[in-house]
Scaffold this motif. Structure first.
Motif, PDB file in Angstrom:
ATOM      1  N   GLN A  18      -8.341   8.601  -0.712  1.00  0.00           N
ATOM      2  CA  GLN A  18      -9.104   7.874  -1.712  1.00  0.00           C
ATOM      3  C   GLN A  18      -8.220   6.844  -2.406  1.00  0.00           C
ATOM      4  OE1 GLN A  18     -10.558  11.162  -4.079  1.00  0.00           O
ATOM      5  NE2 GLN A  18     -12.531  11.075  -3.024  1.00  0.00           N
ATOM      6  N   LEU A  19      -8.869   5.789  -2.880  1.00  0.00           N
ATOM      7  CA  LEU A  19      -8.126   4.791  -3.624  1.00  0.00           C
ATOM      8  C   LEU A  19      -7.847   5.335  -5.020  1.00  0.00           C
ATOM      9  CD1 LEU A  19      -7.412   1.592  -3.337  1.00  0.00           C
ATOM     10  CD2 LEU A  19      -9.162   1.438  -5.112  1.00  0.00           C
ATOM     11  N   TYR A  20      -6.587   5.374  -5.394  1.00  0.00           N
ATOM     12  CA  TYR A  20      -6.253   5.890  -6.721  1.00  0.00           C
ATOM     13  C   TYR A  20      -6.052   4.749  -7.702  1.00  0.00           C
ATOM     14  CZ  TYR A  20      -3.732   8.146 -10.498  1.00  0.00           C
ATOM     15  OH  TYR A  20      -3.346   8.577 -11.727  1.00  0.00           O
ATOM     16  N   TYR A  21      -5.415   3.685  -7.252  1.00  0.00           N
ATOM     17  CA  TYR A  21      -5.111   2.578  -8.160  1.00  0.00           C
ATOM     18  C   TYR A  21      -5.003   1.305  -7.360  1.00  0.00           C
ATOM     19  CZ  TYR A  21      -2.236  -0.525 -11.052  1.00  0.00           C
ATOM     20  OH  TYR A  21      -1.752  -1.608 -11.737  1.00  0.00           O
ATOM     21  N   GLN A  22      -5.525   0.216  -7.897  1.00  0.00           N
ATOM     22  CA  GLN A  22      -5.189  -1.074  -7.316  1.00  0.00           C
ATOM     23  C   GLN A  22      -4.972  -2.057  -8.442  1.00  0.00           C
ATOM     24  OE1 GLN A  22      -8.023  -3.396  -4.980  1.00  0.00           O
ATOM     25  NE2 GLN A  22      -6.361  -4.122  -3.683  1.00  0.00           N
ATOM     26  N   GLY A  23      -3.855  -2.773  -8.398  1.00  0.00           N
ATOM     27  CA  GLY A  23      -3.584  -3.731  -9.460  1.00  0.00           C
ATOM     28  C   GLY A  23      -2.173  -4.248  -9.352  1.00  0.00           C
ATOM     29  N   CYS A  24      -1.688  -4.823 -10.443  1.00  0.00           N
ATOM     30  CA  CYS A  24      -0.372  -5.436 -10.374  1.00  0.00           C
ATOM     31  C   CYS A  24       0.699  -4.352 -10.245  1.00  0.00           C
ATOM     32  CB  CYS A  24      -0.136  -6.338 -11.579  1.00  0.00           C
ATOM     33  SG  CYS A  24       0.300  -5.437 -13.048  1.00  0.00           S
TER      34      CYS A  24
ATOM     35  N   ILE B 112       0.868  -1.170   0.000  1.00  0.00           N
ATOM     36  CA  ILE B 112       0.000   0.000   0.000  1.00  0.00           C
ATOM     37  C   ILE B 112       0.904   1.219   0.000  1.00  0.00           C
ATOM     38  CG2 ILE B 112      -1.802   1.256   1.247  1.00  0.00           C
ATOM     39  CD1 ILE B 112      -2.607  -1.475   2.467  1.00  0.00           C
ATOM     40  N   VAL B 113       0.786   2.040  -1.049  1.00  0.00           N
ATOM     41  CA  VAL B 113       1.681   3.194  -1.159  1.00  0.00           C
ATOM     42  C   VAL B 113       0.867   4.475  -1.273  1.00  0.00           C
ATOM     43  CG1 VAL B 113       3.526   1.838  -2.233  1.00  0.00           C
ATOM     44  CG2 VAL B 113       1.856   3.010  -3.673  1.00  0.00           C
ATOM     45  N   GLY B 114       1.569   5.559  -1.033  1.00  0.00           N
ATOM     46  CA  GLY B 114       0.913   6.858  -1.105  1.00  0.00           C
ATOM     47  C   GLY B 114       1.729   7.835  -0.290  1.00  0.00           C
ATOM     48  N   PRO B 115       1.543   9.124  -0.572  1.00  0.00           N
ATOM     49  CA  PRO B 115       2.318  10.121   0.179  1.00  0.00           C
ATOM     50  C   PRO B 115       1.912  10.164   1.651  1.00  0.00           C
ATOM     51  CG  PRO B 115       0.706  11.182  -1.251  1.00  0.00           C
ATOM     52  CD  PRO B 115       0.667   9.730  -1.569  1.00  0.00           C
ATOM     53  N   ASN B 116       2.699  10.844   2.471  1.00  0.00           N
ATOM     54  CA  ASN B 116       2.364  11.004   3.886  1.00  0.00           C
ATOM     55  C   ASN B 116       0.979  11.603   4.026  1.00  0.00           C
ATOM     56  OD1 ASN B 116       4.845  10.060   4.753  1.00  0.00           O
ATOM     57  ND2 ASN B 116       5.773  12.095   4.645  1.00  0.00           N
ATOM     58  N   GLY B 117       0.208  11.063   4.943  1.00  0.00           N
ATOM     59  CA  GLY B 117      -1.116  11.623   5.185  1.00  0.00           C
ATOM     60  C   GLY B 117      -2.176  11.130   4.215  1.00  0.00           C
ATOM     61  N   ALA B 118      -1.838  10.135   3.374  1.00  0.00           N
ATOM     62  CA  ALA B 118      -2.814   9.633   2.404  1.00  0.00           C
ATOM     63  C   ALA B 118      -3.824   8.704   3.060  1.00  0.00           C
ATOM     64  CB  ALA B 118      -2.102   8.899   1.274  1.00  0.00           C
ATOM     65  N   GLY B 119      -3.525   8.248   4.284  1.00  0.00           N
ATOM     66  CA  GLY B 119      -4.469   7.375   5.002  1.00  0.00           C
ATOM     67  C   GLY B 119      -4.031   5.924   5.067  1.00  0.00           C
ATOM     68  N   LYS B 120      -2.766   5.654   4.762  1.00  0.00           N
ATOM     69  CA  LYS B 120      -2.294   4.261   4.746  1.00  0.00           C
ATOM     70  C   LYS B 120      -2.389   3.591   6.116  1.00  0.00           C
ATOM     71  CE  LYS B 120       1.909   5.157   3.256  1.00  0.00           C
ATOM     72  NZ  LYS B 120       1.928   6.643   3.229  1.00  0.00           N
ATOM     73  N   SER B 121      -1.848   4.259   7.126  1.00  0.00           N
ATOM     74  CA  SER B 121      -1.866   3.675   8.473  1.00  0.00           C
ATOM     75  C   SER B 121      -3.289   3.538   8.993  1.00  0.00           C
ATOM     76  CB  SER B 121      -1.071   4.551   9.442  1.00  0.00           C
ATOM     77  OG  SER B 121       0.279   4.572   9.071  1.00  0.00           O
ATOM     78  N   THR B 122      -4.122   4.519   8.690  1.00  0.00           N
ATOM     79  CA  THR B 122      -5.521   4.459   9.116  1.00  0.00           C
ATOM     80  C   THR B 122      -6.223   3.272   8.461  1.00  0.00           C
ATOM     81  OG1 THR B 122      -5.472   6.849   9.233  1.00  0.00           O
ATOM     82  CG2 THR B 122      -7.626   5.812   9.320  1.00  0.00           C
ATOM     83  N   LEU B 123      -5.936   3.058   7.183  1.00  0.00           N
ATOM     84  CA  LEU B 123      -6.553   1.931   6.480  1.00  0.00           C
ATOM     85  C   LEU B 123      -6.214   0.616   7.192  1.00  0.00           C
ATOM     86  CD1 LEU B 123      -8.162   0.877   4.072  1.00  0.00           C
ATOM     87  CD2 LEU B 123      -6.022   0.739   2.782  1.00  0.00           C
ATOM     88  N   MET B 124      -4.935   0.446   7.548  1.00  0.00           N
ATOM     89  CA  MET B 124      -4.527  -0.778   8.233  1.00  0.00           C
ATOM     90  C   MET B 124      -5.275  -0.952   9.545  1.00  0.00           C
ATOM     91  SD  MET B 124      -0.796  -1.800   7.622  1.00  0.00           S
ATOM     92  CE  MET B 124      -0.665  -2.489   5.989  1.00  0.00           C
ATOM     93  N   ARG B 125      -5.366   0.143  10.298  1.00  0.00           N
ATOM     94  CA  ARG B 125      -5.980   0.035  11.618  1.00  0.00           C
ATOM     95  C   ARG B 125      -7.484  -0.186  11.543  1.00  0.00           C
ATOM     96  NH1 ARG B 125      -1.304   2.062  12.015  1.00  0.00           N
ATOM     97  NH2 ARG B 125      -0.052   1.787  13.893  1.00  0.00           N
ATOM     98  N   THR B 126      -8.107   0.294  10.493  1.00  0.00           N
ATOM     99  CA  THR B 126      -9.543   0.015  10.362  1.00  0.00           C
ATOM    100  C   THR B 126      -9.768  -1.406   9.842  1.00  0.00           C
ATOM    101  OG1 THR B 126      -9.432   1.225   8.291  1.00  0.00           O
ATOM    102  CG2 THR B 126     -10.444   2.344  10.127  1.00  0.00           C
ATOM    103  N   ILE B 127      -8.828  -1.919   9.030  1.00  0.00           N
ATOM    104  CA  ILE B 127      -8.987  -3.292   8.531  1.00  0.00           C
ATOM    105  C   ILE B 127      -8.990  -4.277   9.700  1.00  0.00           C
ATOM    106  CG2 ILE B 127      -7.861  -5.157   7.242  1.00  0.00           C
ATOM    107  CD1 ILE B 127      -6.957  -3.097   5.195  1.00  0.00           C
TER     108      ILE B 127
END
Lengths: 258, 351
Positions: free
Chosen positions: A218-224, A36-51
């Motif tokens: 927001q989700l920008y891209y998911q794929g290979c 899961i990638v994205g700039p700082n503050g994109a919500g990556k850590s939050t996504l993990m914790r909500t999962i």
């Protein structure tokens, strides 16, 4: 995708009026390494914790192995999915063995002590992560790389099939980075599903099966992973330019700003 | 079982440490019942204890029976249980606050409990029932804990800095309010004297009723907190991780807070302000028995008992009425706290 062990539907999370996760829909296939990638503050850590329901989402659903995560008890959920956090400061002297044994918590009754069976699992996790040699040292005396390995060992001890890692490599030197990646590949072979937040895009491209890009919640891209590194993606998500350079040892990515 | 030698050595060290503390405690208890202006031989003390315990022909006319059975034994047992409660409460708090410097005295729980007790005395409620003072002090202890935790915790993280500063503020507020109550009560000179003397920490004239109160409190709170001790092991690393490993953090933490308030409030109610036991006992035991709260809680309690019983002996031997237990523990505990601060001062620069 039916074989997705983690399915996220319309997930939203906000603190006050600030929308951290905005209607995320994503699927993570069983037995793969997902970056899961994205700039700082994109919500990556939050996504993990909500999962893994350390934080409760405001709306939307997460399905773990087909079941609505909210319908699963905390204890059972902890046996299914576990989070390896970034390094945290600990004020107490706790031995590595005892620290790793915390991962057995969801399997033990309130007054139950570690059984032989539990100790075997802990020993196995120490061996797999190559942390057996400092089992008797104190957790607050380890280096960054060592304590990351110990945290992964603790996650293995839960026997959860899904492991979430929050920036497992960001504080590590290159040797430890590669060691962690090698370990994750081994865990994948054992059938674990791995989701990790990662800042190092080159590392992500080499070691992840899929990439999920987040931008401003927001989700920008998911794929290979290969497809993810199209220059327009990188420009839109990270606001930098990308160039590939090929050497005898493979291609590497070069990032620069205009 | 595939256990390394070191692991077994750790266990051995724990057992030895517990045995040593227990032996020292038993010796202290024996010493404590022999100290007093009336010299009564150990054999006679034992005889009286057995006789009264098993209800044989109680020779109530004998003055030494009264001295031992209604004086020194309850005094000593109160000391044991008060020390146990304070040590145990300190260990729980250090875990909840994820901070080896948290303790009832430092974060304002003791002064909150003292205010509750003094209020109960001042309002004249104490004369109605012996249980009113403990009730007031436990309630105030719990309240002050909740408030301090609320202030020091943001987003699941407890800042040591905010915690200690909050403690200073609450100690100041509660102490000032206690002073107000004392000033208000000076019209009844006797009551003011009683309150001030009690505030300094005192085991004079403790009855079996005191023993009973603190025994019930210590037992309930110890057994209760042991139910949550493994949860506490993870909470003291991080609340997020505790949740990650299936702990119901809110439930466990509130129960543990309640038990530590019960222990602090109970101890303060029966013995007044005895400071620093809750700080030092867990600190010292941690280096001998490790950080596993299932062992650390009772172990800290035992060392707390040792500290209070010996402080009480010392006060009676050299104090000649002037020295109080609370004064003595503060005289010894203050420098220990300073040592901790100096040892950790590099960390303070960053946090």
């Amino acid at each position: 995708m039916d074989d997705s062990i983690v399915q996220i539907r319309n997930l939203c999370y906000s603190i006050g009026s600030k929308q951290i996760l905005d209607n995320i829909n994503a699927d993570f296939a069983t037995g793969q390494i997902h970056g899961i990638v994205g700039p700082n503050g994109a919500g990556k850590s939050t996504l993990m914790r909500t999962i893994c329901r350390i934080w409760q989402a405001n709306s939307g659903t997460v399905y773990i192995a087909g079941r609505d995560q909210r319908q699963i008890s905390r204890r059972e959920l902890s046996q299914l999915i576990t989070l390896v956090p970034q390094e945290s400061r600990i004020d107490f002297s706790i031995r590595v063995f005892d620290f790793v044994s915390m991962g057995r918590h969801p399997h033990l009754h309130r007054l139950q002590w570690l059984q032989n069976h539990d100790i075997e699992i802990i020993e196995q996790a120490l061996l797999v992560t190559d942390t057996e040699r400092f089992r008797d040292r104190y957790i607050n005396q380890l280096s960054g790389g060592e304590s990351q390995l110990v945290s992964i060992a603790r996650a293995l001890v839960t026997e959860a099939p899904i492991i979430l890692l929050d920036e497992p490599t960001s504080a590590l030197d290159i040797q430890h980075k590669l060691q962690i990646m090698k370990l994750l590949a081994l865990l994948k072979k054992q059938g674990k599903t791995i989701l990790m937040n990662i800042h190092d895009l080159d590392l992500a491209r080499r070691h992840c099966d899929t990439l999920t890009m987040l931008r401003q919640g927001q989700l920008y891209y998911q794929g290979c992973a290969e497809q993810a590194f199209r220059s327009e993606h990188i420009r839109e998500v990270f606001n930098v330019e990308i160039e590939e350079s090929t050497t005898a040892h493979g291609t590497s990515l070069l990032f620069y700003t205009q | 079982m595939k256990n390394s030698r070191f692991w077994q050595y750790e266990r051995l060290q724990t057992v030895i440490a517990l045995l040593v503390v227990l032996t020292v405690l038993v010796f202290g208890v024996v010493l404590s019942v022999t100290i007093g202006p009336w010299e009564i031989s150990l054999a006679k003390i034992g005889h009286i204890a057995v006789e009264m315990l098993f209800g044989a022909s109680a020779t109530n006319n004998d003055p030494s029976t009264a001295i031992i059975w209604y004086g020194r034994i309850p005094r000593t047992l109160t000391g044991v249980l008060v020390g146990f409660s304070l040590g145990c409460a300190g260990a729980i708090m250090q875990g909840i606050f994820k901070n080896p410097m948290a303790s009832p005295g430092i974060i304002g729980t003791s002064s909150g409990a003292a205010l509750g007790a003094v209020l109960a005395i001042y309002l004249g409620l104490a004369s109605g029932s012996i249980y009113v003072v403990p009730l007031f002090s436990v309630a105030m202890a719990f309240l002050s804990l909740l408030v301090v935790l609320g202030i020091a915790t943001t987003g699941g993280l407890t800042s040591r800095y905010t915690l200690l500063l909050g403690g200073i503020a609450f100690n100041a507020i509660f102490t000032a309010m206690t002073s107000v109550v004392i000033i208000l009560s000076t019209e009844q000179f006797d009551m003011a004297r009683k309150v001030v003397s009690w505030l300094m920490g005192d085991l004079n004239n403790r009855s079996w009723e005191h023993v009973l109160i603190i025994a019930v409190i210590a037992l309930v709170a110890l057994l209760g907190s042991l139910l949550f001790a493994r949860d506490l092991n993870i909470i003291m690393v991080s609340e997020e991780q505790a949740r990650n490993f299936g702990v119901n953090v809110g439930l466990s933490r509130n129960f543990l807070l309640f038990f530590s308030a019960l222990l602090t409030g109970g101890a303060i109610a029966v013995a007044g302000g005895i400071g620093f036991v809750g700080l030092i006992a867990p600190h010292m035991m941690r280096s001998f028995v490790g950080s596993d709260n299932r062992i650390l809680l009772p172990a800290s309690g035992l060392l707390g008992s040792v500290m209070v019983v010996y402080a009480d002996c010392l006060v009676r031997i050299v104090g000649s009425g002037g020295l109080r237990i609370g004064v003595l523990t503060a005289l010894l505990g203050g420098p220990f706290f300073l040592y901790l601060i100096i040892r950790d001062r590099k960390k303070f620069i960053y946090f």
